[in-house]
Enzyme design. Structure first.
Site, PDB file in Angstrom:
ATOM      1  N   SER A 119     -49.468  63.172 -43.907  1.00  0.00           N
ATOM      2  CA  SER A 119     -49.012  63.438 -45.270  1.00  0.00           C
ATOM      3  C   SER A 119     -48.428  64.838 -45.326  1.00  0.00           C
ATOM      4  CB  SER A 119     -50.172  63.305 -46.261  1.00  0.00           C
ATOM      5  OG  SER A 119     -49.742  63.582 -47.580  1.00  0.00           O
ATOM      6  N   HIS A 123     -42.994  72.859 -50.667  1.00  0.00           N
ATOM      7  CA  HIS A 123     -42.486  73.562 -51.837  1.00  0.00           C
ATOM      8  C   HIS A 123     -41.772  74.821 -51.351  1.00  0.00           C
ATOM      9  CE1 HIS A 123     -44.701  70.939 -54.539  1.00  0.00           C
ATOM     10  NE2 HIS A 123     -45.788  71.143 -53.823  1.00  0.00           N
ATOM     11  N   HIS A 133     -41.465  65.244 -49.963  1.00  0.00           N
ATOM     12  CA  HIS A 133     -42.742  64.596 -49.674  1.00  0.00           C
ATOM     13  C   HIS A 133     -42.502  63.522 -48.630  1.00  0.00           C
ATOM     14  CE1 HIS A 133     -44.994  60.781 -50.429  1.00  0.00           C
ATOM     15  NE2 HIS A 133     -46.015  61.572 -50.217  1.00  0.00           N
ATOM     16  N   ASN A 135     -45.032  60.649 -46.169  1.00  0.00           N
ATOM     17  CA  ASN A 135     -46.281  60.199 -45.565  1.00  0.00           C
ATOM     18  C   ASN A 135     -46.079  58.828 -44.937  1.00  0.00           C
ATOM     19  OD1 ASN A 135     -47.750  57.859 -47.114  1.00  0.00           O
ATOM     20  ND2 ASN A 135     -46.917  59.184 -48.723  1.00  0.00           N
ATOM     21  N   ARG A 137     -48.804  55.804 -42.894  1.00  0.00           N
ATOM     22  CA  ARG A 137     -50.228  55.540 -42.667  1.00  0.00           C
ATOM     23  C   ARG A 137     -50.432  54.098 -42.204  1.00  0.00           C
ATOM     24  NH1 ARG A 137     -48.749  55.779 -47.820  1.00  0.00           N
ATOM     25  NH2 ARG A 137     -49.059  53.941 -49.130  1.00  0.00           N
ATOM     26  N   HIS A 167     -30.427  60.005 -48.188  1.00  0.00           N
ATOM     27  CA  HIS A 167     -30.499  58.542 -48.210  1.00  0.00           C
ATOM     28  C   HIS A 167     -29.765  57.914 -47.025  1.00  0.00           C
ATOM     29  CE1 HIS A 167     -32.526  57.548 -52.019  1.00  0.00           C
ATOM     30  NE2 HIS A 167     -32.054  58.715 -52.437  1.00  0.00           N
ATOM     31  N   HIS A 197     -45.108  58.691 -68.434  1.00  0.00           N
ATOM     32  CA  HIS A 197     -45.296  59.465 -69.655  1.00  0.00           C
ATOM     33  C   HIS A 197     -44.177  60.480 -69.885  1.00  0.00           C
ATOM     34  CE1 HIS A 197     -47.343  62.108 -66.668  1.00  0.00           C
ATOM     35  NE2 HIS A 197     -46.882  63.084 -67.432  1.00  0.00           N
ATOM     36  N   GLY A 280     -64.268  60.430 -50.364  1.00  0.00           N
ATOM     37  CA  GLY A 280     -64.996  61.589 -49.861  1.00  0.00           C
ATOM     38  C   GLY A 280     -64.275  62.435 -48.847  1.00  0.00           C
TER      39      GLY A 280
END
Length: 297
Positions: A119, A123, A133, A135, A137, A167, A197, A280
């Site tokens: 990941s 900035h 960004h 990542n 997995r 792109h 939002h 965790g």
């Protein structure tokens, strides 16, 4: 879905670590080569590397990884490149979520899981250089396995040619896996990296996939690797071009406000953030993606 996946798990985990090493080296090279432009009189930034651990509920070892963070460099204000391999058993809430999302049966009887991935969030010092960004997995349970991930560009000052380059490189790397794949993963990214939002995307998109399991592990792993391989050629040329440009106080203000959007998305909607905290994993590693400074109007 049992022990026959030990070899595949090992190969996936090793690949994510290899990709991490390539990216860390490339980013430190950007710091070293920044001889012209703003902040070039600073020492070249370097990554601080910390081992991370995940403790199971009984306190036993449950895997971990490396958290590599650079702060206050010439080019990068804060960048983190994390890699981890964790395992254990899913709690009841995670089991319920897994069954609801994937329709998996048997999770309550055998809730074991294994997950490995890389990941990255960068900035930038220069508001004209885009944040980014990435990542990828692999996730395994006794009931199913799948891959996920992608990368997306998050400029606060947008340049159409930068977006087109980002792109185009990703499309070229996905082309060997089928002409229909890039448009589908591009649309998926547009949908996933949307802030309801605020009624807007958090950036200019990229590619994204989740739950990738065609039944052909080799093919899906190869696709995941090519998503990772696309990252540096898609991103580094943009940084090299923009890091030398001057910026104003107004540009920096625009950057800080845009970072507020990024923080909102990662804390409210990002699936990886929620999973990491719920299972965790080291909280500092999970929240590495947050910007060093942000602003809300």
């Amino acid at each position: 879905m049992g022990e026959e996946f030990q070899s595949e798990k090992a190969r996936a985990s090793a690949w994510f670590r290899e990709l991490r090493d390539r990216i860390v080296a490339a980013f430190e090279a950007l710091e070293t080569s920044h001889a012209e432009g703003p902040l070039n009189d600073r020492p070249a930034g370097r990554f601080d590397v910390t081992e991370t651990t995940r403790a199971s509920e009984d306190g036993s070892d449950a895997g971990g990884g490396l958290m590599s963070v650079m702060r206050g460099g010439r080019v990068f204000e804060k960048v983190g490149v994390n890699v981890s391999t964790v395992y254990g058993t899913l709690g009841e809430a995670a089991q319920a979520s897994m069954m609801a999302r994937k329709g998996l049966s048997g999770m309550a009887e055998d809730p074991r899981f294994w997950a490995s991935g890389i990941s990255l969030v960068a900035h930038m010092q220069n508001p004209r250089a885009p944040a980014v960004h990435m990542n990828t997995r692999m996730f395994w349970t006794p009931h199913a396995w799948w891959f996920g991930g992608g990368s997306d560009l998050n400029p606060c000052i947008e340049y159409a040619e930068d977006t087109a380059h980002f792109h185009a490189v990703q499309e070229a790397h996905l082309a060997p896996h089928g002409a229909e794949l890039y448009p589908r993963l591009k649309d998926w990214a547009d949908e996933y990296f949307y802030i309801p939002h605020r009624g807007r995307a958090r950036g200019v998109g990229g590619i994204f996939m989740d739950d990738r399991c065609t039944g052909d592990w080799e093919a899906d792993f190869a696709l995941t690797q090519d998503i990772g391989r696309a990252f540096l050629p898609a991103y580094v040329p943009l940084v090299e071009k923009r890091r030398v440009q001057d910026w104003s106080d107004a540009d920096k203000d625009t950057q800080l406000v845009h970072r507020g959007l990024y923080a909102e998305y990662n804390l409210v909607y990002d699936r990886g953030t929620k999973f990491g905290l719920a299972t965790g994993h080291d909280a500092n590693a999970v929240l590495m993606s947050l910007p060093p400074m942000a602003k809300w109007v």
